[in-house]
Design a protein around this motif. Structure first.
Motif, PDB file in Angstrom:
ATOM      1  N   ALA A 121       0.205  -3.954  11.888  1.00 20.59           N
ATOM      2  CA  ALA A 121      -0.405  -3.429  13.109  1.00 20.59           C
ATOM      3  C   ALA A 121       0.361  -2.208  13.609  1.00 20.59           C
ATOM      4  O   ALA A 121      -0.245  -1.225  14.060  1.00 20.59           O
ATOM      5  CB  ALA A 121      -0.443  -4.518  14.189  1.00 20.59           C
ATOM      6  N   THR A 122       1.688  -2.251  13.518  1.00 21.68           N
ATOM      7  CA  THR A 122       2.496  -1.104  13.947  1.00 21.68           C
ATOM      8  C   THR A 122       2.238   0.111  13.070  1.00 21.68           C
ATOM      9  O   THR A 122       2.078   1.233  13.568  1.00 21.68           O
ATOM     10  CB  THR A 122       3.993  -1.469  13.905  1.00 21.68           C
ATOM     11  OG1 THR A 122       4.238  -2.580  14.778  1.00 21.68           O
ATOM     12  CG2 THR A 122       4.854  -0.295  14.342  1.00 21.68           C
ATOM     13  N   LEU A 123       2.169  -0.106  11.757  1.00 22.39           N
ATOM     14  CA  LEU A 123       1.896   1.008  10.847  1.00 22.39           C
ATOM     15  C   LEU A 123       0.498   1.571  11.072  1.00 22.39           C
ATOM     16  O   LEU A 123       0.295   2.788  11.063  1.00 22.39           O
ATOM     17  CB  LEU A 123       2.054   0.549   9.397  1.00 22.39           C
ATOM     18  CG  LEU A 123       3.491   0.341   8.904  1.00 22.39           C
ATOM     19  CD1 LEU A 123       3.499  -0.360   7.557  1.00 22.39           C
ATOM     20  CD2 LEU A 123       4.213   1.679   8.800  1.00 22.39           C
ATOM     21  N   ASP A 124      -0.476   0.695  11.262  1.00 23.56           N
ATOM     22  CA  ASP A 124      -1.845   1.157  11.498  1.00 23.56           C
ATOM     23  C   ASP A 124      -1.943   1.967  12.789  1.00 23.56           C
ATOM     24  O   ASP A 124      -2.748   2.896  12.891  1.00 23.56           O
ATOM     25  CB  ASP A 124      -2.803  -0.036  11.562  1.00 23.56           C
ATOM     26  CG  ASP A 124      -3.067  -0.642  10.191  1.00 23.56           C
ATOM     27  OD1 ASP A 124      -2.739   0.020   9.185  1.00 23.56           O
ATOM     28  OD2 ASP A 124      -3.568  -1.780  10.138  1.00 23.56           O
ATOM     29  N   ARG A 125      -1.109   1.596  13.748  1.00 32.58           N
ATOM     30  CA  ARG A 125      -1.139   2.297  15.032  1.00 32.58           C
ATOM     31  C   ARG A 125      -0.375   3.631  14.966  1.00 32.58           C
ATOM     32  O   ARG A 125      -0.849   4.650  15.450  1.00 32.58           O
ATOM     33  CB  ARG A 125      -0.526   1.403  16.114  1.00 32.58           C
ATOM     34  CG  ARG A 125      -0.540   2.021  17.513  1.00 32.58           C
ATOM     35  CD  ARG A 125      -0.055   1.029  18.563  1.00 32.58           C
ATOM     36  NE  ARG A 125       1.323   0.597  18.342  1.00 32.58           N
ATOM     37  CZ  ARG A 125       1.684  -0.599  17.873  1.00 32.58           C
ATOM     38  NH1 ARG A 125       0.761  -1.490  17.558  1.00 32.58           N
ATOM     39  NH2 ARG A 125       2.953  -0.910  17.721  1.00 32.58           N
ATOM     40  N   GLU A 126       0.790   3.609  14.326  1.00 34.44           N
ATOM     41  CA  GLU A 126       1.638   4.803  14.329  1.00 34.44           C
ATOM     42  C   GLU A 126       1.376   5.722  13.138  1.00 34.44           C
ATOM     43  O   GLU A 126       1.599   6.930  13.225  1.00 34.44           O
ATOM     44  CB  GLU A 126       3.110   4.376  14.341  1.00 34.44           C
ATOM     45  CG  GLU A 126       3.503   3.594  15.589  1.00 34.44           C
ATOM     46  CD  GLU A 126       4.972   3.205  15.597  1.00 34.44           C
ATOM     47  OE1 GLU A 126       5.669   3.506  14.592  1.00 34.44           O
ATOM     48  OE2 GLU A 126       5.417   2.610  16.590  1.00 34.44           O
ATOM     49  N   HIS A 127       0.919   5.149  12.034  1.00 29.13           N
ATOM     50  CA  HIS A 127       0.635   5.958  10.833  1.00 29.13           C
ATOM     51  C   HIS A 127      -0.701   5.517  10.235  1.00 29.13           C
ATOM     52  O   HIS A 127      -0.745   4.917   9.158  1.00 29.13           O
ATOM     53  CB  HIS A 127       1.761   5.811   9.801  1.00 29.13           C
ATOM     54  CG  HIS A 127       3.118   6.159  10.326  1.00 29.13           C
ATOM     55  ND1 HIS A 127       3.528   7.459  10.533  1.00 29.13           N
ATOM     56  CD2 HIS A 127       4.147   5.356  10.704  1.00 29.13           C
ATOM     57  CE1 HIS A 127       4.759   7.450  11.004  1.00 29.13           C
ATOM     58  NE2 HIS A 127       5.158   6.194  11.125  1.00 29.13           N
TER      59      HIS A 127
END
Length: 251
Positions: A185-191
């Motif tokens: 979820a963090t990667l999808d949001r930030e990258h």
């Protein structure tokens, strides 16, 4: 450094990739081999390890996920051709990483008709919850992960940059824990990865980053420390034979 006179590794053609996939599928039962796409990811997972791994150590894991040996009666002509294609792809990937910092992964882009289908037996759908752009990439990344499970040196490195690069790859696999889901979820949001081309580019860059991060360890040569001074060839041999070193232990 003396430049190598060996010709560069010739990569496989599309026809040879298709041939290799059929050859791998012909692996004697009950062994469970990689297919050509998973093999491609597996080879990259081997190449970016912080240690050099010889083909004799990793080839059994291509022909069987558990690394069981091939039967003694395996067709030698089949084995010779299959290994030749595998080793050529391995050499070509290695050359591309070292010389170009880039490689073209074997990714199969599915259309709606030939894409992965949900199971018909009521079991869980392995594609559920996975970003659609990750679905064509998932088999390749699964092959890469197979290599890191067989050879855990990479995953055990205490390096945040290595962990970050691995997370960029494993975001394409089904998340099995709350922690993994949070990372995705963090990667999808930030990258975010909007297209398959974005996913492939980020995949290649993550593998290139891992190659750079591990290259110094992978090609490290330990300096030999001498306990005694070097003996001249015309000096008496230290063994006490009375002969010159060059005619005794220095011969």
């Amino acid at each position: 450094m003396i430049p190598s006179t060996a010709p560069p590794a010739r990569d496989l053609t599309d026809a040879e990739f298709a041939e290799l996939d059929e050859l791998l599928a012909a692996t004697p039962e009950p062994l469970e081999p990689c297919d050509a796409v998973m093999l491609d990811g597996f080879l990259c997972g081997v190449l970016v390890q912080p240690v050099l791994i010889e083909p004799a150590a990793w080839l059994p894991h291509v022909f069987d996920f558990e690394g069981q040996p091939l039967p003694d009666d395996a067709d030698p002509a089949w084995l010779e051709r299959t290994q030749a294609l595998i080793l050529r792809r391995h050499a070509a990937l290695n050359r591309a990483m070292v010389e170009d910092g880039w490689f073209d992964p074997l990714i199969l882009e599915f259309d709606d008709e030939h894409g992965p289908k949900p199971p018909t037996d009521g079991g869980p759908d392995p594609m559920a919850g996975i970003n659609p752009v990750s679905q064509p990439v998932m088999p390749w990344v699964a092959g890469f992960q197979h290599a890191t499970l067989c050879f855990p040196d990479l995953a055990e490195m205490p390096d945040d940059a290595v962990m970050a690069a691995l997370a960029r790859l494993y975001r394409h696999l089904p998340a099995e824990t709350d922690e993994e889901r949070e990372v995705v979820a963090t990667l999808d949001r930030e990258h975010p990865l909007a297209t398959l081309d974005d996913a492939i580019e980020d995949l290649v860059l993550a593998v290139a980053d891992l190659s750079d991060l591990t290259s110094e360890l992978r090609y490290k040569v330990d300096t030999v420390q001498r306990d005694t001074p070097k003996v001249g060839r015309n000096e008496p041999c230290p063994c006490g034979s009375g002969k010159k070193y060059k005619h005794c232990h220095g011969a």
